[in-house]
Each structure stands twice: as C-alpha cells, then as structure tokens.
Motif scaffolding. Structure first.
Motif, PDB file in Angstrom:
ATOM      1  N   LEU A  91       0.850  -1.186   0.000  1.00 48.86           N
ATOM      2  CA  LEU A  91       0.000   0.000   0.000  1.00 48.86           C
ATOM      3  C   LEU A  91       0.884   1.233   0.000  1.00 48.86           C
ATOM      4  O   LEU A  91       1.845   1.338   0.767  1.00 48.86           O
ATOM      5  N   ALA A  92       0.572   2.197  -0.863  1.00 47.45           N
ATOM      6  CA  ALA A  92       1.256   3.492  -0.903  1.00 47.45           C
ATOM      7  C   ALA A  92       0.214   4.540  -1.258  1.00 47.45           C
ATOM      8  O   ALA A  92      -0.402   4.466  -2.320  1.00 47.45           O
ATOM      9  N   GLN A  93       0.013   5.502  -0.334  1.00 50.01           N
ATOM     10  CA  GLN A  93      -1.006   6.507  -0.596  1.00 50.01           C
ATOM     11  C   GLN A  93      -0.624   7.842   0.038  1.00 50.01           C
ATOM     12  O   GLN A  93       0.121   7.911   1.013  1.00 50.01           O
ATOM     13  N   THR A  94      -1.156   8.888  -0.554  1.00 49.26           N
ATOM     14  CA  THR A  94      -1.015  10.253  -0.036  1.00 49.26           C
ATOM     15  C   THR A  94      -2.402  10.809   0.179  1.00 49.26           C
ATOM     16  O   THR A  94      -3.271  10.685  -0.689  1.00 49.26           O
ATOM     17  N   GLN A  95      -2.650  11.415   1.367  1.00 47.99           N
ATOM     18  CA  GLN A  95      -3.979  11.918   1.650  1.00 47.99           C
ATOM     19  C   GLN A  95      -3.914  13.164   2.528  1.00 47.99           C
ATOM     20  O   GLN A  95      -2.920  13.449   3.187  1.00 47.99           O
ATOM     21  N   ARG A  96      -4.995  13.945   2.484  1.00 46.42           N
ATOM     22  CA  ARG A  96      -5.171  15.091   3.383  1.00 46.42           C
ATOM     23  C   ARG A  96      -6.572  15.005   3.947  1.00 46.42           C
ATOM     24  O   ARG A  96      -7.552  14.937   3.197  1.00 46.42           O
ATOM     25  N   LEU A  97      -6.660  14.981   5.238  1.00 42.72           N
ATOM     26  CA  LEU A  97      -7.952  14.839   5.900  1.00 42.72           C
ATOM     27  C   LEU A  97      -8.749  16.134   5.790  1.00 42.72           C
ATOM     28  O   LEU A  97      -8.210  17.237   5.916  1.00 42.72           O
ATOM     29  N   ALA A  98     -10.016  16.013   5.543  1.00 43.61           N
ATOM     30  CA  ALA A  98     -10.881  17.199   5.384  1.00 43.61           C
ATOM     31  C   ALA A  98     -11.421  17.620   6.741  1.00 43.61           C
ATOM     32  O   ALA A  98     -12.607  17.484   7.057  1.00 43.61           O
ATOM     33  N   LEU A  99     -10.526  18.140   7.604  1.00 42.49           N
ATOM     34  CA  LEU A  99     -10.917  18.566   8.952  1.00 42.49           C
ATOM     35  C   LEU A  99     -10.909  20.089   9.093  1.00 42.49           C
ATOM     36  O   LEU A  99     -11.889  20.684   9.522  1.00 42.49           O
ATOM     37  N   ALA A 100      -9.815  20.674   8.700  1.00 44.80           N
ATOM     38  CA  ALA A 100      -9.696  22.136   8.831  1.00 44.80           C
ATOM     39  C   ALA A 100      -8.626  22.616   7.884  1.00 44.80           C
ATOM     40  O   ALA A 100      -7.811  21.830   7.377  1.00 44.80           O
ATOM     41  N   GLU A 101      -8.650  23.936   7.668  1.00 51.88           N
ATOM     42  CA  GLU A 101      -7.632  24.511   6.811  1.00 51.88           C
ATOM     43  C   GLU A 101      -6.257  24.352   7.426  1.00 51.88           C
ATOM     44  O   GLU A 101      -6.085  24.481   8.649  1.00 51.88           O
ATOM     45  N   GLY A 102      -5.295  24.042   6.572  1.00 50.47           N
ATOM     46  CA  GLY A 102      -3.919  23.942   7.031  1.00 50.47           C
ATOM     47  C   GLY A 102      -3.495  22.594   7.524  1.00 50.47           C
ATOM     48  O   GLY A 102      -2.358  22.426   7.967  1.00 50.47           O
ATOM     49  N   ARG A 107       1.707  10.902   4.042  1.00 51.85           N
ATOM     50  CA  ARG A 107       2.055   9.821   3.123  1.00 51.85           C
ATOM     51  C   ARG A 107       2.226   8.533   3.929  1.00 51.85           C
ATOM     52  O   ARG A 107       2.929   8.540   4.947  1.00 51.85           O
ATOM     53  N   LEU A 108       1.592   7.468   3.450  1.00 48.25           N
ATOM     54  CA  LEU A 108       1.638   6.177   4.142  1.00 48.25           C
ATOM     55  C   LEU A 108       2.108   5.101   3.164  1.00 48.25           C
ATOM     56  O   LEU A 108       1.583   4.987   2.066  1.00 48.25           O
ATOM     57  N   ALA A 109       3.078   4.326   3.574  1.00 47.26           N
ATOM     58  CA  ALA A 109       3.555   3.167   2.808  1.00 47.26           C
ATOM     59  C   ALA A 109       3.505   1.952   3.720  1.00 47.26           C
ATOM     60  O   ALA A 109       3.948   2.029   4.881  1.00 47.26           O
ATOM     61  N   GLN A 310       4.602   9.587   7.031  1.00 48.38           N
ATOM     62  CA  GLN A 310       5.291  10.882   7.014  1.00 48.38           C
ATOM     63  C   GLN A 310       4.255  11.978   6.778  1.00 48.38           C
ATOM     64  O   GLN A 310       3.474  11.925   5.834  1.00 48.38           O
ATOM     65  N   LEU A 311       4.270  12.971   7.699  1.00 52.68           N
ATOM     66  CA  LEU A 311       3.462  14.162   7.509  1.00 52.68           C
ATOM     67  C   LEU A 311       4.265  15.189   6.749  1.00 52.68           C
ATOM     68  O   LEU A 311       5.492  15.256   6.864  1.00 52.68           O
ATOM     69  N   ALA A 312       3.579  16.008   5.958  1.00 54.05           N
ATOM     70  CA  ALA A 312       4.290  17.003   5.139  1.00 54.05           C
ATOM     71  C   ALA A 312       5.131  17.914   6.011  1.00 54.05           C
ATOM     72  O   ALA A 312       4.629  18.523   6.970  1.00 54.05           O
ATOM     73  N   GLY A 313       6.373  17.960   5.697  1.00 53.90           N
ATOM     74  CA  GLY A 313       7.296  18.802   6.456  1.00 53.90           C
ATOM     75  C   GLY A 313       7.752  18.190   7.757  1.00 53.90           C
ATOM     76  O   GLY A 313       8.550  18.800   8.481  1.00 53.90           O
ATOM     77  N   GLY A 314       7.284  16.996   8.120  1.00 52.78           N
ATOM     78  CA  GLY A 314       7.637  16.382   9.386  1.00 52.78           C
ATOM     79  C   GLY A 314       8.558  15.193   9.225  1.00 52.78           C
ATOM     80  O   GLY A 314       8.882  14.769   8.107  1.00 52.78           O
ATOM     81  N   PRO A 315       8.954  14.615  10.313  1.00 53.73           N
ATOM     82  CA  PRO A 315       9.855  13.460  10.241  1.00 53.73           C
ATOM     83  C   PRO A 315       9.103  12.211   9.747  1.00 53.73           C
ATOM     84  O   PRO A 315       7.888  12.131   9.806  1.00 53.73           O
TER      85      PRO A 315
END
Length: 456
Positions: A91-102, A107-109, A310-315
């Motif tokens: 599994l390899a996917q990139t997602q952004r949760l629709a919770l709030a702006e910003g 990314r999950l592998a 991995q979160l964008a910009g995070g470890p």
C-alpha cells in the motif's frame, strides 16, 4: 474415513461367465507383431484412414478435450487448498484529511505478508482434492468412450455403404439381364414362339429391375451423406477415398477379437465403465467432504507488517509488527444447512452407485448380444452361400431352358427373383457379421485399457 467399497457394484452386477458362445481366440501364429487399432484390422485402407482423420478433427472430441482442460484446472485449484496460503500486500497513498484549513498531507507506505494454512483435522480438504482428481479422470475416460463410439459408428456406416454398393452392383446386373430377356422375348413373340402375356411379364420385370437399381443407388447416396456428416470431410475428398474399394466388403484379418472368458476382465477394458467408477469415487469423496464440513475447522495464520508514515514537512515514522496464532471455527447453528448438504451428498453417492450398477448391466447385455449375433451370423453364412449359389444356378438353367422353348416366362421370372433375393441376403449377412464384430469390439472396450487413458 473408511475407504469406498469400489468393487461392490461390479461384483454384484457382473456374471461369473458369459452365457453366449465366445468367438475362437486368435492363434499365436496369426497374431501380428504390432497389433493395430481394431479398425486397422479390416483390409480396406480407406476405413482406417477415415477413422484416423475423423478422430483427429471431430468437433465433439475437441469439446471433450476442452472439458478435460477445465477439469484439470479445477483439480489443480482443489489441490492448492492443501498447501499454505501466502499473500503479499502493498500500500502506498497520499492523503489530506478534510478537517480544517492547514491540515498537512500525509504519506503512508505499508507492506504486509500474510500466511495461512488449514489443518485438515477431518480430511475435508483432502477429500475435496480427491473428488476433483476423480472428476478429471471422468473427463478423460468420457473422451476415450466418445472416441470408441465415434470410431464404431463410422465403421458401421462404412460397412453399410460397402454393402449398399454391392447391392447396387447386383441390382444393376439383374436389371441388364432383365432387359436382355425382354428383348429376346420380343424377338420370340415376333416369330410366334412367345405369348403376348409372357412378353409383357418380362418387360415389366425389366422396368422393375431398373427401378430397383435406381432406388439402391439413391440409398448409397444417402449413406455417403451420413459418412460426410460423421467424418466432417468434404464430399469430393470422401468419394475419392472410397473409390478404390468400391462395392467390396472388407475382410477382418487376424481372426477377429479374442474375448476374455471372465466378464470382469472384458468389462475392465470399457472406458465408460472406468468413467462410471471414477464418478463413484468422486461422489464418495464429496460425501466425506460434506460430512467433514459439519465439524470444527482449525487454521493457523500469521502476518508481518512493515509501515512508514510521514506528515508534510515532518519526520518519517517507521515501524513493524507481526501476528501468529490459530483460529478455530465451531459450527454451532446454521439452520441444518450443513446436515442437509451431507444428506444430499450421500444421496448423490447412492445415485452414482446405482448408475454404475446400471452401466455394468448394460455392458454385460451389449457383450452378450454382440456374441449372439456374431455366432448366429457365422452359423448362417454357409447356408446363405449355398442358397445363393443354388438359386443362381437354377435361374441360369431356367433361362437356357426358356430360350430353348422348354419352359415358360413365369417360371423363369420366379427363379430370377429368388436368385436375386438370395444374393442380396448373402451380402446383407456378410455386412451383418462385420457389424457384429464392430459391435463386439465396442462392447468389449475396443482394446482400450484403463492405464492407457492419457489425462496429463
């Protein structure tokens, strides 16, 4: 689970010995070094060529081969259930949760290896595989039975055509003789040596003879059409193949077929009975598998998982996990479904057992009938030959007597009709005896052996 009593149906149905007289066995000195297929024992090469070509291209046999491939695939599928099941999932996917702006993207592998294996406590899986293997044997044996039936029907139709051609020859010779007699009668009438009634009788006989010849020719044309349909061969090519042996009944070389004195040995050569026995084994195995399905099922399973998040910009976070352990399924209540399936499987086995016994009884009947017809045709042969020769000689003598004015046209015509009927009966008997041999070959399995059936 107890083994299936495979011999019970055969032992109960097969007699201890044949009742009808057996044909004389082939002497050792007469047996060829390499025994050909039974249709190759007839001395007409057109028959052997026609059967071989038909068996190579018959649509029904092609369908039978396709069914073998299907059964082989199902047997492989059933056999694979006895081996461990191993799966690799990625599994390899990139997602952004629709919770709030910003909210940042993530990314999950993930890589997951799973394994499972059913411990066959009550032989459910093994019996299912055995049933599928028996179904594969049924398909192969059915194809062999179809080959035997097709070859026998083609040979029978071939014999019928050769007999029809010979009958046409006899009818043509008789028609020409009747025309000559009518012409001689007209000459005798012109000089006052023949009555008008006698001359009219012989002209009517000549017309009847020509009509009989045309009817016989039409029957031969119908026989050729039947061979075209059976062999799936173009009619011009078929006629060219048949031309060499026109109007000649083939002769069976090598003394024919030696039938085993013990019915069980003869019946073991029949592919349809081998198919019926395999069908019985499959039903027995399916019965056991259905019964085993009512009991608990134990399965061992395990998995190994590697994941990275991995979160964008995070470890980047990585980890692994595993699991292993048994699982036990206990059927508690299903409304009687499993019990009903086991009862249905038992009924299917009872049906297969009764069907197999019916096959054995039918096989015994076919062999006995073929033996009776063959023995009767052989016993009648000498008498039919003597009858044809005697009536022919009497008709020739009556013709000479009529030409000399010592006998009348009615007596001549009566003897001619008797001679014609005797010659036709002799040809029919010869064809009947050859057809009886073909029926016996088919009833005795045509030389087929169970261990020679190719299912690979």
């Amino acid at each position: 689970m107890s083994p299936m009593p495979a011999s019970a149906a055969r032992a109960a149905a097969a007699p201890a010995a044949w009742v009808a007289p057996l044909p004389a066995p082939v002497a050792a000195a007469e047996a060829p070094a390499a025994v050909p297929a039974w249709w190759g024992r007839f001395d007409d090469p057109a028959l052997a060529a026609l059967v071989e070509q038909t068996l190579a291209a018959n649509p029904g046999l092609q369908q039978a081969q396709a069914r073998i491939q299907q059964a082989r695939a199902l047997a492989q599928q059933a056999g694979s259930a006895r081996s461990p099941d191993l799966q690799l999932n990625g599994l390899a996917q990139t997602q952004r949760l629709a919770l709030a702006e910003g909210v940042p993207r993530q990314r999950l592998a993930q890589l997951n290896l799973e394994a499972g294996w059913e411990i066959d406590l009550f032989s459910r899986v093994r019996l299912g595989a055995e049933a599928a293997g028996a179904r594969l044997q049924v398909s192969a044996f059915d194809a062999q039975a179809m080959r035997l039936a097709l070859a026998a029907e083609l040979a029978r139709q071939f014999i019928a055509l050769r007999a029809c051609e010979r009958q046409t020859q006899i009818a043509a010779e008789d028609a020409q003789a009747a025309i000559r007699l009518a012409a001689w009668s007209a000459d005798k009438q012109a000089v006052g040596l023949e009555s008008a009634a006698a001359s009219t009788l012989l002209r009517a006989a000549a017309a009847e003879g020509q009509s009989r010849q045309l009817a016989q020719q039409a029957e031969c044309e119908v026989q050729i059409k039947a061979l075209v349909a059976l062999s799936d061969r173009p009619e011009p090519a078929l006629r060219a193949l048949l031309a060499a042996g026109h109007a000649r009944l083939p002769v069976l070389s090598g003394g024919g077929l030696s039938v085993h004195a013990l019915p069980a040995q003869t019946l073991a050569q029949r592919p349809d009975l081998a198919a019926g026995e395999a069908q019985l084994r499959a039903a027995w195995a399916e019965r056991g598998a259905a019964e085993a399905g009512r009991y608990p099922q134990l399965r061992l399973g395990g998995s190994i998982t590697l994941a990275a998040l991995q979160l964008a910009g995070g470890p980047r976070a990585e980890g692994s996990g595993w699991s292993f352990g048994p699982s036990l399924t206990l059927p508690l209540f299903d409304g009687g479904a499993r019990r009903a399936e086991a009862q249905a499987a038992q009924a299917r086995f009872d049906e297969a057992q009764a069907g197999y016994r019916g096959l054995v009884l039918q096989a015994v009947r076919e062999v006995e009938e073929a033996l009776v017809r063959l023995d009767a045709a052989g016993a009648r042969s000498q008498h039919a030959q003597a009858s044809a020769a005697g009536y022919t000689a009497a008709a020739q003598a009556s013709q000479e007597s009529w030409r000399a004015g010592l006998s009348g046209a009615p007596e001549l015509e009566q003897l001619r009709r008797q001679a014609l009927a005797a010659q036709a009966a002799l040809v029919a008997l010869q064809a009947e005896r050859l057809s009886a041999w073909i029926a016996l070959y088919k009833a005795a399995g045509g030389g087929w052996q169970a261990d020679a059936a190719a299912i690979d």
